[in-house]
Design a protein around this motif. Structure first.
Motif, PDB file in Angstrom:
ATOM      1  N   MET A 206       0.817  -1.206   0.000  1.00  0.00           N
ATOM      2  CA  MET A 206       0.000   0.000   0.000  1.00  0.00           C
ATOM      3  C   MET A 206       0.859   1.267   0.000  1.00  0.00           C
ATOM      4  SD  MET A 206      -2.911  -1.399  -0.099  1.00  0.00           S
ATOM      5  CE  MET A 206      -3.999   0.013   0.142  1.00  0.00           C
ATOM      6  N   ALA A 207       2.154   1.106   0.291  1.00  0.00           N
ATOM      7  CA  ALA A 207       3.060   2.263   0.371  1.00  0.00           C
ATOM      8  C   ALA A 207       3.791   2.516  -0.940  1.00  0.00           C
ATOM      9  CB  ALA A 207       4.066   2.043   1.501  1.00  0.00           C
ATOM     10  N   GLY A 208       3.521   1.728  -1.965  1.00  0.00           N
ATOM     11  CA  GLY A 208       4.195   1.934  -3.242  1.00  0.00           C
ATOM     12  C   GLY A 208       4.352   0.632  -3.999  1.00  0.00           C
ATOM     13  N   GLU A 209       4.764   0.727  -5.242  1.00  0.00           N
ATOM     14  CA  GLU A 209       4.927  -0.455  -6.087  1.00  0.00           C
ATOM     15  C   GLU A 209       6.048  -1.352  -5.555  1.00  0.00           C
ATOM     16  OE1 GLU A 209       2.972  -1.208  -8.404  1.00  0.00           O
ATOM     17  OE2 GLU A 209       1.863   0.640  -8.759  1.00  0.00           O
ATOM     18  N   VAL A 210       5.721  -2.615  -5.354  1.00  0.00           N
ATOM     19  CA  VAL A 210       6.691  -3.560  -4.802  1.00  0.00           C
ATOM     20  C   VAL A 210       7.792  -3.864  -5.815  1.00  0.00           C
ATOM     21  CG1 VAL A 210       7.002  -5.925  -3.975  1.00  0.00           C
ATOM     22  CG2 VAL A 210       5.041  -4.568  -3.187  1.00  0.00           C
ATOM     23  N   GLU A 216      15.110  -1.999  -7.185  1.00  0.00           N
ATOM     24  CA  GLU A 216      16.071  -1.064  -6.581  1.00  0.00           C
ATOM     25  C   GLU A 216      16.980  -1.810  -5.610  1.00  0.00           C
ATOM     26  OE1 GLU A 216      16.082   2.952  -3.742  1.00  0.00           O
ATOM     27  OE2 GLU A 216      14.192   2.118  -4.499  1.00  0.00           O
ATOM     28  N   TYR A 217      16.397  -2.733  -4.829  1.00  0.00           N
ATOM     29  CA  TYR A 217      17.167  -3.490  -3.855  1.00  0.00           C
ATOM     30  C   TYR A 217      18.177  -4.411  -4.530  1.00  0.00           C
ATOM     31  CZ  TYR A 217      18.140  -6.719   0.009  1.00  0.00           C
ATOM     32  OH  TYR A 217      18.761  -7.484   0.952  1.00  0.00           O
ATOM     33  N   GLY A 219      19.572  -3.973  -7.543  1.00  0.00           N
ATOM     34  CA  GLY A 219      20.375  -3.321  -8.567  1.00  0.00           C
ATOM     35  C   GLY A 219      19.771  -3.420  -9.954  1.00  0.00           C
ATOM     36  N   GLY A 220      18.459  -3.628 -10.010  1.00  0.00           N
ATOM     37  CA  GLY A 220      17.758  -3.616 -11.278  1.00  0.00           C
ATOM     38  C   GLY A 220      17.350  -4.970 -11.816  1.00  0.00           C
ATOM     39  N   THR A 221      17.818  -6.059 -11.212  1.00  0.00           N
ATOM     40  CA  THR A 221      17.551  -7.369 -11.813  1.00  0.00           C
ATOM     41  C   THR A 221      16.207  -7.977 -11.394  1.00  0.00           C
ATOM     42  OG1 THR A 221      18.740  -8.477 -10.021  1.00  0.00           O
ATOM     43  CG2 THR A 221      19.995  -7.913 -12.012  1.00  0.00           C
ATOM     44  N   GLY A 222      15.784  -7.775 -10.168  1.00  0.00           N
ATOM     45  CA  GLY A 222      14.566  -8.392  -9.673  1.00  0.00           C
ATOM     46  C   GLY A 222      14.841  -9.666  -8.895  1.00  0.00           C
ATOM     47  N   ALA A 223      13.790 -10.248  -8.333  1.00  0.00           N
ATOM     48  CA  ALA A 223      13.912 -11.468  -7.535  1.00  0.00           C
ATOM     49  C   ALA A 223      14.055 -12.685  -8.433  1.00  0.00           C
ATOM     50  CB  ALA A 223      12.692 -11.629  -6.636  1.00  0.00           C
ATOM     51  N   ASP A 224      14.715 -13.715  -7.943  1.00  0.00           N
ATOM     52  CA  ASP A 224      14.812 -14.975  -8.677  1.00  0.00           C
ATOM     53  C   ASP A 224      13.473 -15.695  -8.706  1.00  0.00           C
ATOM     54  OD1 ASP A 224      17.843 -15.267  -9.171  1.00  0.00           O
ATOM     55  OD2 ASP A 224      17.725 -14.809  -7.028  1.00  0.00           O
ATOM     56  N   VAL A 225      12.785 -15.653  -7.563  1.00  0.00           N
ATOM     57  CA  VAL A 225      11.528 -16.392  -7.399  1.00  0.00           C
ATOM     58  C   VAL A 225      10.560 -15.535  -6.606  1.00  0.00           C
ATOM     59  CG1 VAL A 225      10.451 -18.455  -6.403  1.00  0.00           C
ATOM     60  CG2 VAL A 225      12.744 -18.618  -7.386  1.00  0.00           C
ATOM     61  N   ALA A 226       9.283 -15.651  -6.912  1.00  0.00           N
ATOM     62  CA  ALA A 226       8.234 -15.050  -6.085  1.00  0.00           C
ATOM     63  C   ALA A 226       7.213 -16.130  -5.752  1.00  0.00           C
ATOM     64  CB  ALA A 226       7.563 -13.881  -6.795  1.00  0.00           C
ATOM     65  N   ILE A 227       6.780 -16.156  -4.492  1.00  0.00           N
ATOM     66  CA  ILE A 227       5.730 -17.081  -4.067  1.00  0.00           C
ATOM     67  C   ILE A 227       4.547 -16.242  -3.631  1.00  0.00           C
ATOM     68  CG2 ILE A 227       5.073 -18.900  -2.443  1.00  0.00           C
ATOM     69  CD1 ILE A 227       8.044 -19.611  -2.204  1.00  0.00           C
ATOM     70  N   GLU A 228       3.400 -16.416  -4.298  1.00  0.00           N
ATOM     71  CA  GLU A 228       2.202 -15.653  -3.956  1.00  0.00           C
ATOM     72  C   GLU A 228       1.261 -16.578  -3.192  1.00  0.00           C
ATOM     73  OE1 GLU A 228      -0.494 -13.474  -2.978  1.00  0.00           O
ATOM     74  OE2 GLU A 228      -1.351 -14.997  -4.302  1.00  0.00           O
ATOM     75  N   ALA A 239       3.608 -10.005  -8.157  1.00  0.00           N
ATOM     76  CA  ALA A 239       4.638 -11.044  -8.044  1.00  0.00           C
ATOM     77  C   ALA A 239       5.290 -11.293  -9.401  1.00  0.00           C
ATOM     78  CB  ALA A 239       4.030 -12.332  -7.493  1.00  0.00           C
ATOM     79  N   ILE A 240       4.474 -11.332 -10.455  1.00  0.00           N
ATOM     80  CA  ILE A 240       5.010 -11.496 -11.809  1.00  0.00           C
ATOM     81  C   ILE A 240       5.915 -10.325 -12.180  1.00  0.00           C
ATOM     82  CG2 ILE A 240       4.352 -11.528 -14.256  1.00  0.00           C
ATOM     83  CD1 ILE A 240       1.809 -13.080 -13.356  1.00  0.00           C
ATOM     84  N   ARG A 241       5.519  -9.126 -11.797  1.00  0.00           N
ATOM     85  CA  ARG A 241       6.333  -7.941 -12.084  1.00  0.00           C
ATOM     86  C   ARG A 241       7.656  -7.960 -11.319  1.00  0.00           C
ATOM     87  NH1 ARG A 241       4.829  -2.965 -10.640  1.00  0.00           N
ATOM     88  NH2 ARG A 241       5.784  -2.070 -12.505  1.00  0.00           N
ATOM     89  N   THR A 242       7.674  -8.665 -10.217  1.00  0.00           N
ATOM     90  CA  THR A 242       8.822  -8.633  -9.305  1.00  0.00           C
ATOM     91  C   THR A 242       9.995  -9.479  -9.781  1.00  0.00           C
ATOM     92  OG1 THR A 242       7.378  -8.193  -7.412  1.00  0.00           O
ATOM     93  CG2 THR A 242       9.525  -9.106  -6.927  1.00  0.00           C
ATOM     94  N   VAL A 243       9.703 -10.602 -10.468  1.00  0.00           N
ATOM     95  CA  VAL A 243      10.790 -11.527 -10.779  1.00  0.00           C
ATOM     96  C   VAL A 243      11.612 -11.046 -11.981  1.00  0.00           C
ATOM     97  CG1 VAL A 243       9.635 -13.537  -9.809  1.00  0.00           C
ATOM     98  CG2 VAL A 243       9.286 -12.967 -12.214  1.00  0.00           C
TER      99      VAL A 243
END
Length: 359
Positions: A206-210, A216-217, A219-228, A239-243
């Motif tokens: 709710m505080a901003g786009e995850v 940013e955390y 360095g621009g690459t994103g997470a290897d895996v997301a579990i929703e 979650a799809i946007r995150t990986v």
């Protein structure tokens, strides 16, 4: 006679008295001690959104039928729980070498004070496992199944969307797998628990786009895996946007109705994300030669016995069955007010409510 908690309609809960029945061949009688409430699956029946209430599930074709077919379930729905612990009180004469009177066992027989079930469907609570922890056996298996589907590798970054009971178990398990975890939830209480368990970073959607903050955390690459695990289509889209490109997304929530907010023509399409479904009815296909539901349950309880996992710290309320309606209302309308609610069938209904545990 014994008590059973049942849904009589959407957001309608009652405690009924049912007569005990004689044991059949191969059966045992169990007196329930604890029965955990699932804030995911059970709330779909409580709210009336579960697809089994509107469609027919055909186990042969593994398809839901459409208009004109009778629903697979209808109200009243008695004893909807699936994480119970109790004591064997009676065993059929033909049961030999299995459960015996006095044994503490766990199984799936619903929110009822007593159950007569096949002897092979109950399992002993392992030595060293708190009976409250044993009431997590099935939800723990759900969490473990999601982690197996995610297949995290040592040193990777996993983002876990949803830090309810199952999400927090996923966070604990992922951390024990040697990965970094970013935990995402709208509720501060849950984010604080994830931090306590060791999450590297906690985010409030709710505080901003995850996705932007994860990139940013990293360095621009994103997470290897997301579990929703929250069951929100908006969270699944995020979650799809995150990986990272080619990253894996495990959809482990029980999603209801249409996929509002899920836009597969965007990051899913352009970043070639791998979308994997995880559901407790089966293990990942690549593991089916080594894993099954029994192993999921046994592994979870073994990890509890070894103090690798700590489910009891998630219990915030232990209530008598007479307060079940209150429990569901809290989970439905005020999720910040509780994590795991457990019904104690041995607690006298006339007694004052049990204090919250680890709240």
């Amino acid at each position: 006679m014994y008590r059973v908690v049942q849904f009589t309609g959407p957001r309608q809960v009652e405690v009924a008295e049912l007569p005990s029945r004689a044991l059949g061949p191969g059966e045992v009688r169990v007196r329930t001690r604890y029965s955990g409430i699932s804030a995911g699956t059970e709330l779909t029946a409580y709210r009336g959104t579960n697809p089994y209430l509107t469609k027919t599930w055909n186990p042969a074709t593994r398809l839901f039928g459409g208009a004109g077919t009778a629903p697979s379930q209808s109200y009243p729905i008695p004893g909807g729980g699936y994480s119970e612990v109790g004591e064997i009180t009676e065993v059929a004469p033909d049961v030999d070498g299995g459960p015996a009177p006095g044994d503490l066992v766990w199984g799936i027989w619903g929110h009822r004070g007593e159950a007569t079930v096949p002897a092979g469907t109950v399992r002993p609570v392992p030595e060293g496992v708190d009976p409250l922890a044993a009431s997590f056996a099935r939800v723990g298996a759900v969490a473990l199944n999601a982690v197996l589907a995610a297949s995290p590798h040592l040193g990777e970054l996993v983002t876990v969307f949803g830090q309810g009971v199952i999400g927090l178990l996923v966070t604990q398990m992922a951390l024990r797998s040697g990965v970094q975890v970013i935990a995402v939830d709208t509720l501060e209480r849950r984010r604080d628990k994830a931090t306590e368990f060791g999450a590297e970073l906690v985010l409030d959607p709710m505080a901003g786009e995850v996705a932007e903050r994860v990139r940013e955390y990293t360095g621009g690459t994103g997470a290897d895996v997301a579990i929703e695990i929250s069951g929100s289509y908006l969270a699944l889209h995020e979650a799809i946007r995150t990986v990272t490109t080619g990253g894996r997304v495990v959809a482990a929530g029980f999603y209801q109705e249409e996929g509002r907010g899920l836009r597969l023509g965007e990051e899913f399409h352009h970043n070639r994300a791998e979308l994997v479904s995880s559901q407790i009815g089966g293990v990942p296909a690549t593991l089916s030669g080594r894993w099954d539901q029994a192993r999921l349950n046994e592994t979870f309880l073994c990890l509890c016995a070894r103090r690798v996992l700590d489910p009891v710290s998630l219990v915030t309320h232990v209530l008598p069955p007479s307060r079940a309606a209150e429990a569901y209302e809290v989970l439905d309308t005020n999720p910040a007010g509780a994590l795991q609610i457990v019904l104690d069938f041995e607690e006298d209904q006339a007694c004052p409510p049990s204090p919250a545990r680890n709240s």
